[in-house]
Design a protein around this motif. Structure first.
Motif, PDB file in Angstrom:
ATOM      1  N   ASN A 150     -25.242 -25.987  29.686  1.00 54.38           N
ATOM      2  CA  ASN A 150     -25.452 -27.356  29.204  1.00 54.38           C
ATOM      3  C   ASN A 150     -25.243 -27.453  27.697  1.00 54.38           C
ATOM      4  OD1 ASN A 150     -25.985 -28.409  31.738  1.00 54.38           O
ATOM      5  ND2 ASN A 150     -28.188 -28.143  31.550  1.00 54.38           N
ATOM      6  N   ARG A 151     -25.750 -26.469  26.976  1.00 53.17           N
ATOM      7  CA  ARG A 151     -25.599 -26.458  25.518  1.00 53.17           C
ATOM      8  C   ARG A 151     -24.129 -26.400  25.123  1.00 53.17           C
ATOM      9  NH1 ARG A 151     -26.691 -25.687  20.447  1.00 53.17           N
ATOM     10  NH2 ARG A 151     -26.174 -23.759  19.377  1.00 53.17           N
ATOM     11  N   SER A 152     -23.359 -25.558  25.787  1.00 49.19           N
ATOM     12  CA  SER A 152     -21.918 -25.463  25.503  1.00 49.19           C
ATOM     13  C   SER A 152     -21.228 -26.801  25.740  1.00 49.19           C
ATOM     14  CB  SER A 152     -21.262 -24.403  26.394  1.00 49.19           C
ATOM     15  OG  SER A 152     -21.735 -23.137  26.066  1.00 49.19           O
ATOM     16  N   LYS A 153     -21.580 -27.454  26.839  1.00 47.31           N
ATOM     17  CA  LYS A 153     -20.972 -28.761  27.146  1.00 47.31           C
ATOM     18  C   LYS A 153     -21.357 -29.799  26.094  1.00 47.31           C
ATOM     19  CE  LYS A 153     -20.690 -27.961  32.083  1.00 47.31           C
ATOM     20  NZ  LYS A 153     -21.358 -28.124  33.369  1.00 47.31           N
ATOM     21  N   GLU A 154     -22.619 -29.799  25.679  1.00 47.21           N
ATOM     22  CA  GLU A 154     -23.070 -30.760  24.670  1.00 47.21           C
ATOM     23  C   GLU A 154     -22.357 -30.539  23.334  1.00 47.21           C
ATOM     24  OE1 GLU A 154     -27.324 -30.355  24.553  1.00 47.21           O
ATOM     25  OE2 GLU A 154     -27.548 -31.196  26.563  1.00 47.21           O
ATOM     26  N   LEU A 155     -22.206 -29.288  22.922  1.00 50.89           N
ATOM     27  CA  LEU A 155     -21.516 -29.003  21.664  1.00 50.89           C
ATOM     28  C   LEU A 155     -20.054 -29.444  21.725  1.00 50.89           C
ATOM     29  CD1 LEU A 155     -22.973 -25.505  20.708  1.00 50.89           C
ATOM     30  CD2 LEU A 155     -23.236 -27.628  19.412  1.00 50.89           C
ATOM     31  N   ALA A 156     -19.464 -29.360  22.929  1.00 49.71           N
ATOM     32  CA  ALA A 156     -18.051 -29.709  23.088  1.00 49.71           C
ATOM     33  C   ALA A 156     -17.814 -31.211  23.257  1.00 49.71           C
ATOM     34  CB  ALA A 156     -17.463 -28.967  24.281  1.00 49.71           C
ATOM     35  N   THR A 157     -18.813 -31.928  23.778  1.00 49.17           N
ATOM     36  CA  THR A 157     -18.554 -33.328  24.147  1.00 49.17           C
ATOM     37  C   THR A 157     -19.317 -34.373  23.341  1.00 49.17           C
ATOM     38  OG1 THR A 157     -20.250 -33.268  25.890  1.00 49.17           O
ATOM     39  CG2 THR A 157     -17.987 -32.677  26.530  1.00 49.17           C
ATOM     40  N   LEU A 158     -20.447 -34.005  22.741  1.00 43.22           N
ATOM     41  CA  LEU A 158     -21.247 -34.984  22.006  1.00 43.22           C
ATOM     42  C   LEU A 158     -20.929 -34.925  20.512  1.00 43.22           C
ATOM     43  CD1 LEU A 158     -24.778 -34.457  23.648  1.00 43.22           C
ATOM     44  CD2 LEU A 158     -23.030 -36.139  24.277  1.00 43.22           C
ATOM     45  N   GLY A 216     -22.077 -35.359  16.510  1.00 46.30           N
ATOM     46  CA  GLY A 216     -23.272 -34.880  15.814  1.00 46.30           C
ATOM     47  C   GLY A 216     -24.482 -35.777  15.968  1.00 46.30           C
ATOM     48  N   LYS A 217     -24.283 -37.063  15.813  1.00 45.27           N
ATOM     49  CA  LYS A 217     -25.391 -38.009  15.912  1.00 45.27           C
ATOM     50  C   LYS A 217     -26.019 -37.979  17.308  1.00 45.27           C
ATOM     51  CE  LYS A 217     -24.714 -41.848  13.829  1.00 45.27           C
ATOM     52  NZ  LYS A 217     -24.264 -43.179  13.411  1.00 45.27           N
ATOM     53  N   GLU A 218     -25.177 -37.859  18.340  1.00 39.50           N
ATOM     54  CA  GLU A 218     -25.684 -37.793  19.721  1.00 39.50           C
ATOM     55  C   GLU A 218     -26.437 -36.490  19.973  1.00 39.50           C
ATOM     56  OE1 GLU A 218     -22.213 -40.366  22.001  1.00 39.50           O
ATOM     57  OE2 GLU A 218     -21.862 -38.245  21.566  1.00 39.50           O
ATOM     58  N   ARG A 219     -25.921 -35.390  19.431  1.00 42.59           N
ATOM     59  CA  ARG A 219     -26.612 -34.094  19.588  1.00 42.59           C
ATOM     60  C   ARG A 219     -27.988 -34.146  18.920  1.00 42.59           C
ATOM     61  NH1 ARG A 219     -21.394 -32.019  18.244  1.00 42.59           N
ATOM     62  NH2 ARG A 219     -22.135 -31.356  16.213  1.00 42.59           N
ATOM     63  N   TYR A 220     -28.050 -34.754  17.726  1.00 46.06           N
ATOM     64  CA  TYR A 220     -29.318 -34.864  17.004  1.00 46.06           C
ATOM     65  C   TYR A 220     -30.314 -35.722  17.782  1.00 46.06           C
ATOM     66  CZ  TYR A 220     -32.802 -36.097  13.523  1.00 46.06           C
ATOM     67  OH  TYR A 220     -34.000 -36.303  12.872  1.00 46.06           O
ATOM     68  N   ARG A 221     -29.873 -36.876  18.263  1.00 47.75           N
ATOM     69  CA  ARG A 221     -30.778 -37.755  19.027  1.00 47.75           C
ATOM     70  C   ARG A 221     -31.303 -37.063  20.276  1.00 47.75           C
ATOM     71  NH1 ARG A 221     -27.202 -43.088  18.249  1.00 47.75           N
ATOM     72  NH2 ARG A 221     -28.072 -43.738  16.247  1.00 47.75           N
ATOM     73  N   LYS A 222     -30.440 -36.352  20.980  1.00 48.23           N
ATOM     74  CA  LYS A 222     -30.868 -35.626  22.179  1.00 48.23           C
ATOM     75  C   LYS A 222     -31.861 -34.531  21.801  1.00 48.23           C
ATOM     76  CE  LYS A 222     -29.064 -33.389  26.330  1.00 48.23           C
ATOM     77  NZ  LYS A 222     -30.365 -32.913  26.646  1.00 48.23           N
ATOM     78  N   ALA A 247     -29.737 -27.618  11.867  1.00 55.31           N
ATOM     79  CA  ALA A 247     -28.357 -28.044  11.629  1.00 55.31           C
ATOM     80  C   ALA A 247     -27.386 -27.038  12.241  1.00 55.31           C
ATOM     81  CB  ALA A 247     -28.094 -28.200  10.131  1.00 55.31           C
ATOM     82  N   SER A 248     -27.607 -25.772  11.991  1.00 51.80           N
ATOM     83  CA  SER A 248     -26.739 -24.727  12.528  1.00 51.80           C
ATOM     84  C   SER A 248     -26.752 -24.755  14.050  1.00 51.80           C
ATOM     85  CB  SER A 248     -27.201 -23.363  12.010  1.00 51.80           C
ATOM     86  OG  SER A 248     -26.448 -22.329  12.586  1.00 51.80           O
ATOM     87  N   PHE A 249     -27.929 -24.895  14.635  1.00 57.70           N
ATOM     88  CA  PHE A 249     -28.073 -24.964  16.088  1.00 57.70           C
ATOM     89  C   PHE A 249     -27.294 -26.152  16.661  1.00 57.70           C
ATOM     90  CE2 PHE A 249     -30.427 -26.598  19.804  1.00 57.70           C
ATOM     91  CZ  PHE A 249     -30.302 -25.508  20.654  1.00 57.70           C
ATOM     92  N   LEU A 250     -27.286 -27.256  15.933  1.00 57.06           N
ATOM     93  CA  LEU A 250     -26.593 -28.466  16.384  1.00 57.06           C
ATOM     94  C   LEU A 250     -25.097 -28.439  16.056  1.00 57.06           C
ATOM     95  CD1 LEU A 250     -29.256 -31.165  15.440  1.00 57.06           C
ATOM     96  CD2 LEU A 250     -28.697 -30.283  17.731  1.00 57.06           C
TER      97      LEU A 250
END
Length: 177
Positions: A124-132, A134-140, A158-161
């Motif tokens: 799931n994390r790989s998919k989120e990094l590839a498709t979302l 930055g703003k969407e990753r932060y909100r999630k 920040a690095s994690f996101l």
């Protein structure tokens, strides 16, 4: 949990306390332990080609953490495991984990479940990094892990996101407007 199962957990899991900012498993080494987080925050990170730290996982209680694939296969890891805060952990070696899962069907099934959850999380994390973006990753992230925001330095978040701290700062400012 039946008394015999509880006794085995007490026998094979060793309580340990680590100070803040301590690297407890180093890259280039075979991970020695699987850790259960009782309290505190930890991260897995590696260095990219430019020498920058890249945080790949942040964990908090309760939960298990290690470089799973390397721990299970007993191969050298390319990641470091660091205590972000003081951490109370329960640790178990691969040998003792094997003994425990052999003795206890309950623990074997639980161990398989933890490993499966880790695979799903990483997928799931790989998919989120590839498709979302930055703003969407932060909100999630703040929706799913608000407590991490209070306990982990922003540069690790920040690095994690998958962004630099300046981008995270800008996104945070925009989110508060």
């Amino acid at each position: 949990m039946p008394p015999s199962e509880r006794k085995w957990c007490l026998q094979y899991f060793e309580p340990t306390l680590f100070p803040k900012n301590r690297v407890i498993e180093e890259e280039g080494m075979i991970p020695k332990y699987l850790y259960f987080v009782v309290s505190g925050y930890l991260r897995l990170f590696h260095y990219n080609d430019y020498g920058d730290e890249v945080t790949t996982h942040i964990n908090c209680p309760p939960g298990f953490i290690t470089s799973y694939i390397n721990f299970i296969n007993q191969t050298k890891s390319n990641e470091n495991l660091e205590c972000i805060t003081e951490c109370k952990l329960l640790k178990i070696s691969k040998n003792n984990l094997d003994i425990l899962t052999e003795k206890s069907t309950l623990f074997k099934n639980f161990s398989i479940s933890v490993f499966q959850q880790s695979l799903v999380y990483n997928d799931n994390r790989s998919k989120e990094l590839a498709t979302l973006i930055g703003k969407e990753r932060y909100r999630k992230f703040i929706k799913d892990y608000p407590h991490i925001l209070q306990n982990v330095p922003l540069q690790y978040i920040a690095s994690f996101l998958g962004m630099d701290p300046k981008s995270l700062s800008r996104i945070r400012k925009e989110s508060h407007l």
